[in-house]
Design a protein around this motif. Structure first.
Motif, PDB file in Angstrom:
ATOM      1  N   LEU A 174      25.501   0.051 -34.989  1.00  0.00           N
ATOM      2  CA  LEU A 174      24.075  -0.175 -34.779  1.00  0.00           C
ATOM      3  C   LEU A 174      24.136  -0.990 -33.226  1.00  0.00           C
ATOM      4  O   LEU A 174      23.309  -0.936 -32.514  1.00  0.00           O
ATOM      5  CB  LEU A 174      23.543  -0.924 -35.764  1.00  0.00           C
ATOM      6  CG  LEU A 174      22.193  -1.605 -35.448  1.00  0.00           C
ATOM      7  CD1 LEU A 174      21.160  -0.455 -35.216  1.00  0.00           C
ATOM      8  CD2 LEU A 174      21.597  -2.539 -36.788  1.00  0.00           C
ATOM      9  N   LEU A 178      21.939  -1.026 -29.460  1.00  0.00           N
ATOM     10  CA  LEU A 178      20.889  -1.791 -29.346  1.00  0.00           C
ATOM     11  C   LEU A 178      20.244  -1.669 -27.866  1.00  0.00           C
ATOM     12  O   LEU A 178      19.073  -1.706 -27.825  1.00  0.00           O
ATOM     13  CB  LEU A 178      21.254  -3.107 -29.683  1.00  0.00           C
ATOM     14  CG  LEU A 178      21.563  -3.675 -31.056  1.00  0.00           C
ATOM     15  CD1 LEU A 178      21.825  -4.920 -31.336  1.00  0.00           C
ATOM     16  CD2 LEU A 178      20.062  -3.170 -32.017  1.00  0.00           C
ATOM     17  N   ILE A 181      17.799   1.093 -27.922  1.00  0.00           N
ATOM     18  CA  ILE A 181      16.651   0.935 -28.845  1.00  0.00           C
ATOM     19  C   ILE A 181      15.709  -0.039 -28.338  1.00  0.00           C
ATOM     20  O   ILE A 181      14.562   0.130 -28.560  1.00  0.00           O
ATOM     21  CB  ILE A 181      17.174   0.438 -30.094  1.00  0.00           C
ATOM     22  CG1 ILE A 181      17.913   1.580 -30.656  1.00  0.00           C
ATOM     23  CG2 ILE A 181      15.882   0.157 -31.080  1.00  0.00           C
ATOM     24  CD1 ILE A 181      18.856   1.278 -32.337  1.00  0.00           C
ATOM     25  N   ARG A 253      10.691  -0.251 -34.120  1.00  0.00           N
ATOM     26  CA  ARG A 253      11.547  -1.318 -34.158  1.00  0.00           C
ATOM     27  C   ARG A 253      11.284  -2.375 -35.314  1.00  0.00           C
ATOM     28  O   ARG A 253      12.489  -3.112 -35.394  1.00  0.00           O
ATOM     29  CB  ARG A 253      11.556  -1.953 -32.563  1.00  0.00           C
ATOM     30  CG  ARG A 253      11.969  -1.239 -31.442  1.00  0.00           C
ATOM     31  CD  ARG A 253      12.073  -2.086 -30.330  1.00  0.00           C
ATOM     32  NE  ARG A 253      10.794  -2.244 -29.942  1.00  0.00           N
ATOM     33  CZ  ARG A 253       9.912  -1.757 -28.940  1.00  0.00           C
ATOM     34  NH1 ARG A 253       9.931  -0.411 -28.798  1.00  0.00           N
ATOM     35  NH2 ARG A 253       8.689  -2.209 -28.762  1.00  0.00           N
ATOM     36  N   SER A 255      11.608  -2.159 -38.480  1.00  0.00           N
ATOM     37  CA  SER A 255      12.646  -1.931 -39.453  1.00  0.00           C
ATOM     38  C   SER A 255      14.066  -2.622 -38.806  1.00  0.00           C
ATOM     39  O   SER A 255      14.832  -3.204 -39.610  1.00  0.00           O
ATOM     40  CB  SER A 255      12.966  -0.571 -40.000  1.00  0.00           C
ATOM     41  OG  SER A 255      11.688  -0.399 -40.721  1.00  0.00           O
ATOM     42  N   LEU A 256      14.280  -2.610 -37.586  1.00  0.00           N
ATOM     43  CA  LEU A 256      15.643  -3.012 -36.958  1.00  0.00           C
ATOM     44  C   LEU A 256      15.211  -4.345 -37.066  1.00  0.00           C
ATOM     45  O   LEU A 256      16.470  -5.283 -37.637  1.00  0.00           O
ATOM     46  CB  LEU A 256      15.471  -2.560 -35.470  1.00  0.00           C
ATOM     47  CG  LEU A 256      16.667  -3.185 -34.619  1.00  0.00           C
ATOM     48  CD1 LEU A 256      18.043  -2.871 -35.151  1.00  0.00           C
ATOM     49  CD2 LEU A 256      16.355  -2.832 -33.193  1.00  0.00           C
ATOM     50  N   TYR A 257      14.467  -5.149 -36.686  1.00  0.00           N
ATOM     51  CA  TYR A 257      14.345  -6.672 -36.725  1.00  0.00           C
ATOM     52  C   TYR A 257      14.181  -7.101 -38.028  1.00  0.00           C
ATOM     53  O   TYR A 257      14.844  -8.006 -38.383  1.00  0.00           O
ATOM     54  CB  TYR A 257      12.967  -7.003 -35.991  1.00  0.00           C
ATOM     55  CG  TYR A 257      12.757  -6.548 -34.494  1.00  0.00           C
ATOM     56  CD1 TYR A 257      13.825  -7.194 -33.625  1.00  0.00           C
ATOM     57  CD2 TYR A 257      11.623  -6.091 -34.198  1.00  0.00           C
ATOM     58  CE1 TYR A 257      13.631  -6.547 -32.384  1.00  0.00           C
ATOM     59  CE2 TYR A 257      11.094  -5.617 -32.789  1.00  0.00           C
ATOM     60  CZ  TYR A 257      12.279  -5.936 -31.721  1.00  0.00           C
ATOM     61  OH  TYR A 257      12.184  -5.580 -30.608  1.00  0.00           O
ATOM     62  N   ILE A 259      16.172  -6.061 -40.562  1.00  0.00           N
ATOM     63  CA  ILE A 259      17.374  -6.265 -41.174  1.00  0.00           C
ATOM     64  C   ILE A 259      18.026  -7.306 -41.370  1.00  0.00           C
ATOM     65  O   ILE A 259      18.442  -7.923 -42.456  1.00  0.00           O
ATOM     66  CB  ILE A 259      18.353  -5.362 -40.390  1.00  0.00           C
ATOM     67  CG1 ILE A 259      18.081  -3.928 -40.258  1.00  0.00           C
ATOM     68  CG2 ILE A 259      19.761  -5.575 -40.820  1.00  0.00           C
ATOM     69  CD1 ILE A 259      19.005  -3.067 -39.306  1.00  0.00           C
ATOM     70  N   ASN A 280      16.973   0.165 -44.159  1.00  0.00           N
ATOM     71  CA  ASN A 280      16.651  -0.105 -42.739  1.00  0.00           C
ATOM     72  C   ASN A 280      17.741   0.225 -41.675  1.00  0.00           C
ATOM     73  O   ASN A 280      17.437   0.802 -40.429  1.00  0.00           O
ATOM     74  CB  ASN A 280      16.179  -1.479 -42.544  1.00  0.00           C
ATOM     75  CG  ASN A 280      14.868  -2.021 -42.956  1.00  0.00           C
ATOM     76  OD1 ASN A 280      14.286  -1.159 -44.009  1.00  0.00           O
ATOM     77  ND2 ASN A 280      14.291  -2.936 -42.440  1.00  0.00           N
ATOM     78  N   LEU A 281      18.722   0.051 -42.075  1.00  0.00           N
ATOM     79  CA  LEU A 281      19.972   0.279 -41.157  1.00  0.00           C
ATOM     80  C   LEU A 281      20.067   1.822 -40.883  1.00  0.00           C
ATOM     81  O   LEU A 281      20.008   2.254 -39.794  1.00  0.00           O
ATOM     82  CB  LEU A 281      21.482  -0.389 -41.808  1.00  0.00           C
ATOM     83  CG  LEU A 281      22.486   0.079 -41.090  1.00  0.00           C
ATOM     84  CD1 LEU A 281      22.493  -0.811 -39.595  1.00  0.00           C
ATOM     85  CD2 LEU A 281      23.672  -0.536 -41.916  1.00  0.00           C
ATOM     86  N   TYR A 284      18.503   3.916 -37.981  1.00  0.00           N
ATOM     87  CA  TYR A 284      19.051   3.593 -36.651  1.00  0.00           C
ATOM     88  C   TYR A 284      20.258   4.335 -36.575  1.00  0.00           C
ATOM     89  O   TYR A 284      20.737   4.495 -35.468  1.00  0.00           O
ATOM     90  CB  TYR A 284      19.089   2.288 -36.155  1.00  0.00           C
ATOM     91  CG  TYR A 284      17.588   1.852 -36.160  1.00  0.00           C
ATOM     92  CD1 TYR A 284      16.630   1.926 -35.200  1.00  0.00           C
ATOM     93  CD2 TYR A 284      17.070   1.086 -37.296  1.00  0.00           C
ATOM     94  CE1 TYR A 284      15.073   1.371 -35.573  1.00  0.00           C
ATOM     95  CE2 TYR A 284      15.868   0.488 -37.539  1.00  0.00           C
ATOM     96  CZ  TYR A 284      14.904   0.822 -36.642  1.00  0.00           C
ATOM     97  OH  TYR A 284      13.758   0.252 -36.517  1.00  0.00           O
TER      98      TYR A 284
END
Length: 286
Positions: A174, A178, A181, A253, A255-257, A259, A280-281, A284
């Protein structure tokens, strides 16, 4: 019950004796009470288990108040008494969450996020919940997100044997993605722990931020946090976007934040949050 040393401080500070305290619920870290004097109501909380946690909260409340964009409770007094940190604030009677209050909240938070900053991080470490949060300064958001947010929580989770080697490698994958993304970013002051329990609506549809974990960060992290446990009213998001539109594809984005706060919950409350972190991970990294 409130310790006698704190009662003695209050009586000396106010030069009057308070005879009745009413417990206030809703928090898992501090002891909290309300009391009244001369027709005015006040809120007191104290902690003797996590050193510095209330001092960092006071720093955050003052930082938000200084920008004069969104209301926070006024810090009436902050003292160290024996092993306790003690904070006195005005007691804010919770009002109805009306459409107007949600619109005000979105507008006022947008105004706070519009204030530019020179770097990510903060002048000191603080806390997220009861966990230590590092805020070393950097001018690069990805560097900050990886090294000041995700890695410390991943390492803490490793110590508690929540992740396999393969899963740790997924986080590393991940990190390498970044740049693909994330949009261009700039720092601003964020609340840092913006879920529904950390704001209030007072009189005249006035939103108040409480229990901050402030630092300079990319504002999308604050808005993503609001989605973590069901989201805020649609009027909040419409108002925020009207006053300070989010970058395209923000929804992808979130779900990315999130985490990061999910890792925090995993480390604080246990394996029940493991599935949410991995879900969430896996959005991506496959």
């Amino acid at each position: 019950m409130i310790p006698e040393s704190i009662k003695h401080f209050l009586n000396s500070f106010l030069q009057k004796e308070i005879t009745q305290f009413s417990p206030v619920g809703g928090g898992s870290i501090h002891d909290a009470y309300r009391y009244s004097i001369d027709g005015k109501e006040f809120f007191i909380k104290y902690n003797d288990e996590v050193e510095g946690i209330i001092a960092k909260e006071v720093d955050g409340l003052n930082a938000i108040a200084k920008l004069n964009c969104i209301a926070t409770p006024e810090v009436i007094a902050f003292e160290k008494i024996d092993n306790y940190e003690v904070l006195i604030l005005p007691y804010i009677k919770g009002g109805l969450k009306t459409p107007k209050s949600w619109e005000n909240f979105g507008e006022h938070l947008a105004e706070m996020h519009k204030k530019p900053a020179q770097h990510y991080g903060w002048h000191q470490s603080n806390f997220i919940g009861s966990l230590y949060q590092s805020n070393e300064r950097t001018t690069d958001f990805i560097d900050f997100f990886i090294h000041q947010r995700l890695r410390p929580q991943i390492k803490l989770a490793e110590k508690q044997h929540y992740f396999s080697v393969e899963e740790i490698n997924q986080f590393e994958k991940l990190f390498k993605k970044l740049n693909e993304i994330l949009p261009a970013t700039s720092p601003s002051l964020v609340h840092g722990d913006l879920w529904s329990g950390n704001f209030m609506i007072g009189e005249k549809d006035t939103p108040y931020l409480i229990d901050p974990s402030v630092h300079f960060n990319f504002r999308e992290t604050d808005i993503a946090f609001t989605h973590l446990f069901g989201g805020f009213d649609v009027k909040f998001y419409e108002s925020y976007n009207h006053h300070f539109p989010l970058e395209p594809e923000f929804q992808e984005r979130i779900s990315l934040y999130n985490i990061y706060p999910l890792l925090v919950h995993l480390n604080l409350f246990g394996r029940g949050y493991y599935g949410s972190v991995m879900s969430n991970l896996n959005q991506y990294v496959r």
